[in-house]
Write a protein that holds these residues in place. Structure first.
Motif, short mmCIF file in Angstrom:
data_model
loop_
_atom_site.label_atom_id
_atom_site.label_comp_id
_atom_site.label_asym_id
_atom_site.label_seq_id
_atom_site.Cartn_x
_atom_site.Cartn_y
_atom_site.Cartn_z
N LEU A 103 18.17 -1.82 -1.42
CA LEU A 103 17.77 -0.65 -0.64
C LEU A 103 16.75 0.14 -1.42
CD1 LEU A 103 18.15 1.54 1.65
CD2 LEU A 103 19.87 2.56 0.12
N LEU A 104 15.69 0.56 -0.75
CA LEU A 104 14.74 1.52 -1.30
C LEU A 104 14.71 2.73 -0.38
CD1 LEU A 104 11.76 -0.76 -2.39
CD2 LEU A 104 13.28 0.54 -3.89
N HIS A 105 14.97 3.90 -0.94
CA HIS A 105 14.94 5.16 -0.19
C HIS A 105 13.85 6.02 -0.84
CE1 HIS A 105 17.17 9.15 0.96
NE2 HIS A 105 16.08 8.96 1.67
N LEU A 106 12.70 6.08 -0.18
CA LEU A 106 11.55 6.82 -0.69
C LEU A 106 11.42 8.14 0.05
CD1 LEU A 106 8.98 3.86 -0.67
CD2 LEU A 106 10.79 4.34 -2.31
N ARG A 107 11.22 9.22 -0.70
CA ARG A 107 11.13 10.55 -0.10
C ARG A 107 9.94 11.31 -0.66
NH1 ARG A 107 17.33 12.53 -0.89
NH2 ARG A 107 17.25 10.99 -2.57
N ALA A 108 9.30 12.09 0.18
CA ALA A 108 8.20 12.97 -0.25
C ALA A 108 7.91 13.96 0.87
CB ALA A 108 6.95 12.17 -0.59
N ASP A 109 7.12 14.95 0.54
CA ASP A 109 6.69 15.90 1.57
C ASP A 109 5.43 15.44 2.28
OD1 ASP A 109 8.71 17.84 1.44
OD2 ASP A 109 7.87 18.66 -0.41
N ARG A 110 4.91 14.25 1.92
CA ARG A 110 3.77 13.65 2.60
C ARG A 110 4.05 12.17 2.79
NH1 ARG A 110 -1.66 15.73 -0.41
NH2 ARG A 110 -2.21 13.61 0.28
N MET A 111 3.80 11.67 4.00
CA MET A 111 4.05 10.26 4.27
C MET A 111 3.12 9.36 3.47
SD MET A 111 5.74 7.82 5.54
CE MET A 111 6.90 8.53 6.73
N ASP A 112 1.89 9.83 3.18
CA ASP A 112 0.99 8.97 2.42
C ASP A 112 1.54 8.66 1.04
OD1 ASP A 112 0.57 11.58 1.55
OD2 ASP A 112 -1.61 11.40 1.42
N LEU A 113 2.28 9.59 0.44
CA LEU A 113 2.91 9.33 -0.86
C LEU A 113 3.98 8.25 -0.73
CD1 LEU A 113 3.28 12.91 -2.37
CD2 LEU A 113 1.92 11.03 -3.32
N CYS A 114 4.83 8.37 0.29
CA CYS A 114 5.85 7.35 0.53
C CYS A 114 5.20 5.99 0.76
CB CYS A 114 6.71 7.72 1.73
SG CYS A 114 7.71 9.20 1.54
N PHE A 115 4.16 5.98 1.56
CA PHE A 115 3.48 4.73 1.92
C PHE A 115 2.85 4.08 0.68
CE2 PHE A 115 0.07 2.08 3.52
CZ PHE A 115 0.61 1.50 4.66
N GLU A 116 2.19 4.88 -0.14
CA GLU A 116 1.56 4.33 -1.35
C GLU A 116 2.61 3.80 -2.31
OE1 GLU A 116 -1.39 3.44 -4.29
OE2 GLU A 116 -1.38 3.61 -2.11
N LEU A 117 3.70 4.54 -2.49
CA LEU A 117 4.75 4.07 -3.40
C LEU A 117 5.38 2.78 -2.88
CD1 LEU A 117 6.44 4.40 -5.92
CD2 LEU A 117 7.98 5.92 -4.63
N ALA A 118 5.64 2.71 -1.58
CA ALA A 118 6.20 1.49 -1.01
C ALA A 118 5.28 0.30 -1.27
CB ALA A 118 6.43 1.67 0.49
N THR A 119 3.99 0.51 -1.10
CA THR A 119 3.01 -0.56 -1.34
C THR A 119 3.04 -1.02 -2.78
OG1 THR A 119 1.58 0.36 0.40
CG2 THR A 119 0.57 -1.16 -1.15
N GLN A 120 3.06 -0.05 -3.71
CA GLN A 120 3.05 -0.39 -5.14
C GLN A 120 4.36 -1.02 -5.59
OE1 GLN A 120 0.40 -0.32 -6.90
NE2 GLN A 120 -0.93 0.82 -5.51
N LEU A 121 5.47 -0.64 -4.97
CA LEU A 121 6.77 -1.22 -5.34
C LEU A 121 6.89 -2.67 -4.88
CD1 LEU A 121 9.16 1.76 -4.55
CD2 LEU A 121 8.82 0.72 -6.81
N LEU A 122 6.39 -2.95 -3.69
CA LEU A 122 6.54 -4.30 -3.14
C LEU A 122 5.56 -5.30 -3.75
CD1 LEU A 122 7.09 -3.57 0.66
CD2 LEU A 122 8.79 -4.27 -1.03
N ALA A 123 4.38 -4.84 -4.17
CA ALA A 123 3.35 -5.76 -4.64
C ALA A 123 3.82 -6.68 -5.76
CB ALA A 123 2.11 -4.97 -5.05
N PRO A 124 4.47 -6.17 -6.81
CA PRO A 124 4.86 -7.08 -7.90
C PRO A 124 6.01 -8.01 -7.56
CG PRO A 124 5.61 -4.86 -8.36
CD PRO A 124 4.74 -4.76 -7.15
N LEU A 125 6.72 -7.74 -6.49
CA LEU A 125 7.86 -8.58 -6.13
C LEU A 125 7.44 -9.87 -5.44
CD1 LEU A 125 10.39 -5.88 -4.85
CD2 LEU A 125 10.62 -7.30 -6.90
N GLY A 126 6.30 -9.85 -4.77
CA GLY A 126 5.82 -11.05 -4.09
C GLY A 126 6.87 -11.60 -3.14
N ASP A 127 7.12 -12.90 -3.22
CA ASP A 127 8.10 -13.52 -2.32
C ASP A 127 9.49 -13.58 -2.92
OD1 ASP A 127 7.70 -15.42 -4.24
OD2 ASP A 127 6.91 -16.97 -2.89
#
Length: 312
Positions: A103-127
């Motif tokens: 589970l990843l629960h990302l929180r911020a006062d701006r959705m762009d911050l959540c979106f950017e963090l989600a992108t950066q978290l998933l990138a190194p995991l690959g498949d």
């Protein structure tokens, strides 16, 4: 709490205006497991790197693991109360269990911050993982749920929030951790909106405008607020909710993402049993006549210290 408790993840982070919830399954094989273990140690650094760009954005991330994933990733010694999600209810009104290892629960006062963090978290995991559910939540007007009532009114705050959510000396090996249950609910808003405000208030157990709890003399015992109060040995046991509305009006999708943190899964499961089975049996939560649970998973959120130590 025990002395020198490991530093917890941001479970009791203040409520924000945006959130992303992601549930993923772990790919098979030791290579995937090792990729996730290495990634765990980098989470805090990624949060700092993205969050530094908007210092007042209140960006945070909580990462949890299921019973099955724990054994694969971290060995057979598990948190004392971690198990697979327990289903409650009957067909047509059921708290169902669905797949999920991380589970990843990302929180911020701006959705762009959540979106950017989600992108950066998933990138190194690959498949190494597959995201099986992703929900982008938003804060609805004055803290109201999708059905129009204020949500999270009874949340503990400050030290009481820590006491309610963070494991202490009852399980010293995993002190600083927390248990969390997530469920995705879809609402039949057409049926809900056919009710008068007074009828909705009897379903919820609170006044819609003022958020004041109805007097016990008029509040139904199967109202939502009556059945979600958990007591043990005559004392109320608190959990911490950070539910978020979500939806796609063009697809007639209107939902609530339930997320509840506690230092044991027991009060969370008792709440679900009260809602879906009833107290007494059959006296179930009236809100479930308008809301359907379409997912359900239990995770353990280890301490930040535990995650960072995986980098060694």
């Amino acid at each position: 709490m025990m002395k020198n408790t490991p530093y917890p993840q941001g479970v009791d982070t203040p409520i924000t205006s945006s959130a992303i919830f992601m549930v993923a399954t772990l790919s098979s094989g030791e290579e995937a497991a090792q990729a996730v273990r290495s990634w765990c140690a980098d989470i805090a650094g990624l949060v700092r790197a993205v969050g530094k760009r908007v210092p007042d954005g209140n960006l945070s991330c909580v990462c949890g693991f299921s019973f099955n994933a724990w054994g694969i990733l971290f060995g057979s010694t598990r948190p004392a109360s971690l198990h697979t999600f327990r289903e409650f209810g009957v067909e047509g009104r059921k708290a169902i269990a669905t797949p999920g290892d991380i589970l990843l629960h990302l929180r911020a006062d701006r959705m762009d911050l959540c979106f950017e963090l989600a992108t950066q978290l998933l990138a190194p995991l690959g498949d190494a993982v597959q995201v099986v559910d992703e929900v982008h939540g938003f804060r609805n007007f004055d803290m109201r749920s999708m059905v129009g009532f204020v949500d999270g009114t009874e949340n503990p705050v400050g030290n009481k929030a820590v006491e309610a959510t963070i494991v202490g000396d009852e399980d010293p090996t995993f002190a600083g951790g927390s248990y969390v249950i997530v469920q995705k609910y879809l609402h039949d808003m057409n049926a809900w909106n056919r009710l008068t405000v007074e009828q909705q208030e009897l379903v919820i157990g609170r006044k819609k405008l003022s958020d004041i709890e109805l007097d016990d003399s008029v509040k139904p015992s199967n109202s939502h607020s009556a059945l979600t109060v958990i007591e043990k040995d005559g004392k109320e046991v608190k959990i911490l909710r950070d539910n978020m509305p979500f939806g796609r009006p063009g697809s007639n999708e209107f939902g609530t993402y339930f997320i509840g943190y506690a230092r044991s899964p027991e009060p969370l499961e008792q709440m679900l049993e009260n809602m879906f089975v009833g107290r007494p049996v059959g006296h179930y939560d009236r809100l479930l006549d308008f809301s359907k649970a379409v997912s359900g998973t239990l995770f353990f959120v280890p301490s930040s210290d535990f995650l960072e130590a995986l980098g060694d």
